[in-house]
Structure formats: C-alpha cells, structure tokens
Design a protein around this motif. Structure first.
Motif, mmCIF file in Angstrom:
data_model
loop_
_atom_site.group_PDB
_atom_site.id
_atom_site.type_symbol
_atom_site.label_atom_id
_atom_site.label_comp_id
_atom_site.label_asym_id
_atom_site.label_seq_id
_atom_site.Cartn_x
_atom_site.Cartn_y
_atom_site.Cartn_z
ATOM 1 N N MET A 27 0.744 -1.246 0.343
ATOM 2 C CA MET A 27 0.171 -0.383 -0.470
ATOM 3 C C MET A 27 0.809 0.995 0.116
ATOM 4 O O MET A 27 0.073 2.121 -1.092
ATOM 5 C CB MET A 27 -1.446 -0.067 1.064
ATOM 6 C CG MET A 27 -2.241 -1.335 1.250
ATOM 7 S SD MET A 27 -3.220 -1.019 2.405
ATOM 8 C CE MET A 27 -2.578 -1.391 3.731
ATOM 9 N N THR A 28 1.776 1.669 0.642
ATOM 10 C CA THR A 28 2.545 2.047 1.117
ATOM 11 C C THR A 28 3.400 2.762 -0.824
ATOM 12 O O THR A 28 3.711 3.697 -1.422
ATOM 13 C CB THR A 28 4.410 2.225 1.836
ATOM 14 O OG1 THR A 28 3.520 2.427 2.696
ATOM 15 C CG2 THR A 28 5.170 3.345 1.640
ATOM 16 N N GLY A 29 3.656 1.513 -1.142
ATOM 17 C CA GLY A 29 4.881 1.778 -2.436
ATOM 18 C C GLY A 29 3.410 2.249 -3.528
ATOM 19 O O GLY A 29 3.775 1.917 -5.207
ATOM 20 N N SER B 87 -2.084 5.791 2.227
ATOM 21 C CA SER B 87 -1.221 7.186 3.057
ATOM 22 C C SER B 87 -2.449 7.084 4.306
ATOM 23 O O SER B 87 -3.693 6.474 4.475
ATOM 24 C CB SER B 87 -1.765 8.828 3.366
ATOM 25 O OG SER B 87 -3.065 9.329 2.743
ATOM 26 N N GLY B 88 -2.097 6.997 5.056
ATOM 27 C CA GLY B 88 -3.097 6.692 6.903
ATOM 28 C C GLY B 88 -2.238 5.287 6.946
ATOM 29 O O GLY B 88 -3.308 4.653 7.524
ATOM 30 N N LEU B 89 -1.165 4.904 6.427
ATOM 31 C CA LEU B 89 -1.101 3.075 7.266
ATOM 32 C C LEU B 89 -0.713 3.059 8.246
ATOM 33 O O LEU B 89 -1.037 1.623 9.237
ATOM 34 C CB LEU B 89 0.269 3.090 6.249
ATOM 35 C CG LEU B 89 -0.125 2.593 4.613
ATOM 36 C CD1 LEU B 89 0.606 2.571 3.600
ATOM 37 C CD2 LEU B 89 -0.989 1.998 4.228
ATOM 38 N N LEU C 44 -10.609 1.611 -5.270
ATOM 39 C CA LEU C 44 -11.776 1.952 -4.522
ATOM 40 C C LEU C 44 -11.728 3.246 -4.376
ATOM 41 O O LEU C 44 -11.012 4.412 -4.555
ATOM 42 C CB LEU C 44 -10.921 1.068 -3.090
ATOM 43 C CG LEU C 44 -10.583 -0.362 -3.615
ATOM 44 C CD1 LEU C 44 -9.731 -0.184 -1.755
ATOM 45 C CD2 LEU C 44 -11.966 -0.882 -3.565
ATOM 46 N N ASP C 45 -12.906 3.683 -3.664
ATOM 47 C CA ASP C 45 -13.344 4.982 -3.368
ATOM 48 C C ASP C 45 -13.382 5.427 -1.575
ATOM 49 O O ASP C 45 -13.337 4.188 -0.996
ATOM 50 C CB ASP C 45 -14.182 5.861 -3.464
ATOM 51 C CG ASP C 45 -13.810 6.126 -5.350
ATOM 52 O OD1 ASP C 45 -12.778 6.303 -5.137
ATOM 53 O OD2 ASP C 45 -15.229 5.692 -5.976
ATOM 54 N N ALA C 46 -13.500 5.834 -1.036
ATOM 55 C CA ALA C 46 -13.360 6.905 0.179
ATOM 56 C C ALA C 46 -14.692 6.211 0.579
ATOM 57 O O ALA C 46 -15.651 6.493 -0.153
ATOM 58 C CB ALA C 46 -12.919 8.621 0.974
ATOM 59 N N ILE D 174 -10.090 3.632 2.264
ATOM 60 C CA ILE D 174 -9.144 2.890 1.342
ATOM 61 C C ILE D 174 -8.630 2.425 2.034
ATOM 62 O O ILE D 174 -8.743 0.550 1.419
ATOM 63 C CB ILE D 174 -8.579 3.625 0.573
ATOM 64 C CG1 ILE D 174 -10.011 4.218 -0.053
ATOM 65 C CG2 ILE D 174 -7.805 3.080 -0.464
ATOM 66 C CD1 ILE D 174 -9.176 5.649 -1.251
ATOM 67 N N PRO D 175 -7.214 2.194 2.844
ATOM 68 C CA PRO D 175 -6.349 0.741 3.264
ATOM 69 C C PRO D 175 -6.852 0.218 4.294
ATOM 70 O O PRO D 175 -7.235 -1.016 4.386
ATOM 71 C CB PRO D 175 -5.023 1.300 4.137
ATOM 72 C CG PRO D 175 -5.415 3.146 3.889
ATOM 73 C CD PRO D 175 -6.579 3.415 3.160
#
Length: 576
Positions: free
Chosen positions: A90-92, A96-98, A197-199, A217-218
């Motif tokens: 997800m970072t790659g 955000s927000g991980l 994906l959407d929020a 999202i994450p």
C-alpha cells in the motif's frame, strides 16, 4: 357491439372479403427472466447433481452456526508478516494513513474471532468495510476481458488449496494487475485494482467513524484481505479435496455455459411453436447471441430497445415469430417505450431503471403469407428490414403492442407500469382512422400482450411489497388478466432460492432445513403473461424449471441444467 363481438366481427368480415383463411385462434407465448449472471456461484442454494455440494454447504452452515474451538482469531489467518507485506504494498502504491491503519488492525481486527466477531459482525456490514471493496474488485470488465479477484465468492477458477497460495494470487491481483475501466467520456483509464477503491464517507454511511473515514481506503484493503483469507481457510478446512471441484462445476453451469444453455432451451422443441417470447434481465451481449443462433434467427425477429443498457446489463427484449408477425409495416411498427414512460408519474417512474421496460408495435400476418422470409435485427427489428408491402391483417385489427418488463425487487413499479402500458394502448384508438370507409366498423384498440417479472409476492404490504392477489385484483379493474387466472393460488411460485452461508450477508442466510419455510426464502409467484380479458382466455399455462417443459416442485433453482433463478412461464391463449 361489445368489444369481443366487435373484434370477432371485424376479423371475420375482412377475412371473408379478402377470401383469406382466418387468423389463428390461439397465441402461444412465453416469458422468462433469464437472470443476470451472479458473480458468486455460492450465493444461493442450487440443485446440484454432485452430493459433495450438499456436504460442503451443510458443513459451512454448521461451522458458521457453531464454530466452537475452530473460531480462531483473524490474526491467525492474516499473520503479522502478511500485514507487513500488505502495508508495504500500500505504501508503494502511494496510499496514506497506514500507521493509523496498522493501529486499527491490532486494536480492532486482529483479535476478533473469525466467525462470531468478524463474519457475523453487523457493524462491519453497516460500515461497508467488506461489501464496498468486494463490489468494486470482485469481478471487473476490463476491455474485452473479465478480471476476477482471487476469492471463494466469484468465478475465479485457479486452485487455492491453502491461505499461503491464495495470498500470493491475491497480492498479484490487487497491486500488480491493471484494469481499463470506462469513464463518462467513453475512454478507458488504466488503473491498478487497488486504486479503484473510493473513500467511504460518513455522510452516506453514518456507522463509519471520522477516523475510519480518514483511513477508509487502506482499511478496506485490510478488511477485504481478512474476509477473503477467512473464506479460503474455511472451505479448505471443511472440504479440502472437494470444494474446488464443486465450484468449478458451478462456474461452468451458471457462468461459462449459462448463455449456451439459455439459447438451447429457447431454441429447443418445447418452445418451437411460441409466437412470442418475452425476455427480461438480458445482458446487452445476449442480443448478438440470439441473432447468431441459427435456429432462433430463422424463427424469430429479435426486437430490442434502441438504447440497450450495457452498464446494468439487464435489458428486456421481445422475440416474435417471423411466420406470424410483421415488424416493419410503415403504419404500425417500432418501439414505443418512451411514449409509455411519459404516462407515468414522477414518483412511480423512479422504480423503472434503464432497460427494465421495452414496448413495441408489431402487425399480425395473414395465414397464407406465413412463408414470408423476413430478416432479423434491432429497434423495430435487429437486422435487415423487409419492405412492409404485405400488410396481412392490418385492416382487421391485427395490430399488437407487445411489452416486456422487469420489476423492482418489491414489485412496487409493476402496477404503475401496467397502468401506463394499458393507458397508452387504449389511447391509440382515439387517433386512428377506421379500417375501411365502406363497412363503418369502429377501429379496435391494438391487442396487448405483456410478459413480465412483476416481482409479485405471496403476501402484500402496502407501500412496501406488491402482493399477487392485490395485483390480480387491480388487473381485473382495468379489464386485464394474468395467465394464472382470476383465482390465482399465491403458492404457484416461479422463483425458489435462498442465500447460503458462503456469501457476505450472513444476516440473510437461510439454513438448509429452513428453506421451505423461511421468510428469507424467495419463493413467490413473480412471473406473469398479462393480456386483455376481452381479448384472450388462458387455455394452457405451465411453469418450467428444467428446460424441458417440466416443473419440479420443492427444488431450488437455478440448477446445473437450468441456468436462471426464475421459472420459464408459457401459456397458450385462446382469442375471445
């Protein structure tokens, strides 16, 4: 003269005047909701030839109902190592927000028991943390290809014998597979699946907290991984050497070969003598399949809406016999769907989605012109049109309006749609001239025949659910009738299905032993052929949930040989 006498007198007068044989006294018609393809072959119970299917579904049900010591934690399925890999991916991909997502995982998801606290948790459902990403990523049309997420609940076919092998396939799909999706401009944007994906907005889903919205999202990706991983663990625990074979056979019958089997039934000998077939919930691509089928193309004009809906892919169509009907008469042809919809009020029309209704004008031929070699295709007819010089019975009231309709889930739009079609049919009489200056007979209204999945239910609830008895009562008030008669038995079901325990909405799952009696079971008299009570009476009516003209009671469908969750209804109507 009454309407019946007028209609009969008109037909007989002109048949004698032209020294032609009379039009046939019966009309054989069928209606069938062929049903949109369900992405999850396990969602509803089916009648399967392999006893291993019942064993699998019974084992899943028993496990979900009483998991006992096997109700391990989510963290035992999605290990810390797997979470680290997921967060790195997800970072790659720029999500955000991980850090907050990791904290949420360890505090709120990892400790949960896989069944009692995760699969069955209504809060996760209310927040759409699994259902939203599932809807977006489950099955994706990408150009001419179809992409499937590695999961139990879709048509993904590669083997997943354990969580480890599934995890490799899942990561590849979510983070390294691109999909080209349509945009409003009609062009395609290529995106990695994880970027589709959407929020999840708190404003739309109040159960979502402000923190969850920020990392939604994450968080969806984490929850989707947990959900899919739990199901892979579950089926491999309960039926390690059987579940994949069962799924593969179901994908073949209900998905891969669904269209082929549907065409076989329509083109088969049981329905060869049908003068008209009404179809609902057909994919846009199914139109080309119908036209490409040699038997059906020789037998029928394939009439389709000018505006096929390829997004919802749930279109109503009409097939009409080339031997009996003309579709290109210059004075009586073409689609009238929009004219009908204009007669509905602003509230009722909300229940009619694009593609649900299709209404079209056709003209009955003379019997002596039955060998006409008309062609096939779109709007008025899907293909090449004939000249329209042979008008057959046009002067004898041989005009028909044929309509096909797929009602909303609760059937609330069915009565307003029928009212609009009926009103349109009767209003036409005012503006049309008499057929002949010599005889002075009044012009009769066109003949209405309407095949529909009305979504009528056994019981009625005003404003919530359309009951079949109330539906029939309304038809009688406007001089229409259903093929099931005025004294319809509400137990004459044309659907019979119930959700299993191998699908996301466990609150709607039905135990196998309760299928017959559960209020959650869809077992209702939904499908009808409607016509003017002064025009026809029902001579024969039958249901078919086998494809060979037979109906097997107390058998859920679809089955491995019958690909729809609606019975095919066929009736022979006698002209009054």
């Amino acid at each position: 003269l009454g309407l019946r006498a007028r209609r009969r007198a008109t037909a007989e007068t002109f048949a004698m005047a032209a020294d032609e044989p009379p039009v046939p006294r019966t009309l054989r018609v069928a209606t069938w909701n062929v049903a949109a393809v369900n992405n999850n072959p396990f969602e509803y119970f089916v009648s399967h030839d392999d006893p291993g299917y019942d064993v699998l579904m019974g084992s899943v049900e028993a496990f979900v109902e009483a998991p006992g010591v096997r109700d391990i934690t989510v963290g035992e399925i999605i290990t810390d190592v797997m979470l680290d890999e997921l967060c790195a991916l997800m970072t790659g991909h720029g999500l955000s927000g991980l850090e907050k997502t990791r904290e949420y995982w360890f505090a709120n998801l990892k400790p949960r028991r896989i069944v009692s606290q995760f699969l069955k948790d209504p809060e996760i459902g209310a927040k759409r943390l699994c259902s939203m990403p599932d809807r977006v990523t489950n099955t994706i049309r990408s150009g001419s290809s179809t992409l499937y997420r590695p999961t139990i609940i879709n048509c993904y076919e590669p083997e997943m014998p354990d969580v480890k092998s599934w995890w490799t396939q899942w990561k590849e799909y979510m983070f390294f597979t691109s999909a080209t999706v349509a945009t409003k401009s009609g062009t395609g944007d290529s995106k990695k699946i994880c970027h589709l994906l959407d929020a999840i907005k708190k404003a739309k889903y109040p159960a979502v907290t402000t923190e969850e919205e920020t990392i939604s999202i994450p968080l969806q990706l984490v929850c989707m991984a947990a959900f899919d991983g739990v199901l892979v663990h579950l089926v491999n625990l309960l039926a390690p050497n059987k579940w994949h074979d069962v799924k593969t056979s179901m994908v073949a019958a209900l998905h891969v070969n669904k269209t082929k089997r549907t065409l076989e039934i329509l083109a088969g000998p049981v329905y060869a003598s049908c003068d008209a077939i009404f179809i609902q919930e057909a994919a846009a691509g199914f139109v080309d399949d119908l036209v490409s089928d040699t038997v059906l193309n020789d037998r029928y004009h394939v009439l389709v809406p000018e505006q096929l809906d390829g997004k919802r892919d749930q279109n109503s169509l009409v097939l009409v016999s080339k031997n009996r009907f003309m579709v290109d008469d210059p004075e009586w042809r073409g689609e009238v769907t929009d004219d009908v919809l204009k007669l509905m009020d602003s509230q009722s029309i909300k229940g009619v989605a694009p593609g649900d209704l299709f209404a079209v004008r056709v003209l009955e031929k003379n019997t002596k012109h039955r060998d006409s070699k008309d062609s096939n295709r779109r709007g008025t007819d899907k293909g090449n049109n004939t000249s329209g010089t042979d008008k057959g019975n046009s002067s004898t009231g041989g005009r028909f309006i044929l309509a096909s309709f797929h009602g909303d889930t609760n059937g609330l739009a069915s009565v307003p749609v029928i009212d609009a079609v009926d009103k349109f049919t009767k209003l036409l009489d005012v503006n049309l001239p008499t057929p002949s200056a010599e005889n002075g007979l009044p012009r009769l209204p066109p003949t209405l025949v309407f095949g529909l999945d009305a979504n009528t239910h056994v019981t009625h609830s005003a404003g919530k659910r359309q009951g079949v008895l109330e539906f029939v009562e309304h038809l009688q008030k406007i001089q229409l009738a259903t093929c099931w008669g005025t004294q319809i038995d509400p137990q004459i079901n044309t659907t019979y299905n119930a959700r299993t325990f191998l699908q996301p909405q466990l609150n709607k799952a039905v135990r196998m032993c309760d299928m017959e009696s559960s209020p959650l079971t869809d077992k209702h008299p939904k499908d009808h052929i409607v016509f003017g009570s002064n025009s026809f009476s029902t001579q024969i009516v039958q249901r078919d949930n086998t494809g060979d003209g037979q109906f097997i009671d107390d058998t859920p469908f679809p089955t491995m040989s019958f690909p729809s969750d609606h019975a095919l209804v066929c009736a022979t109507l006698e002209m009054e």
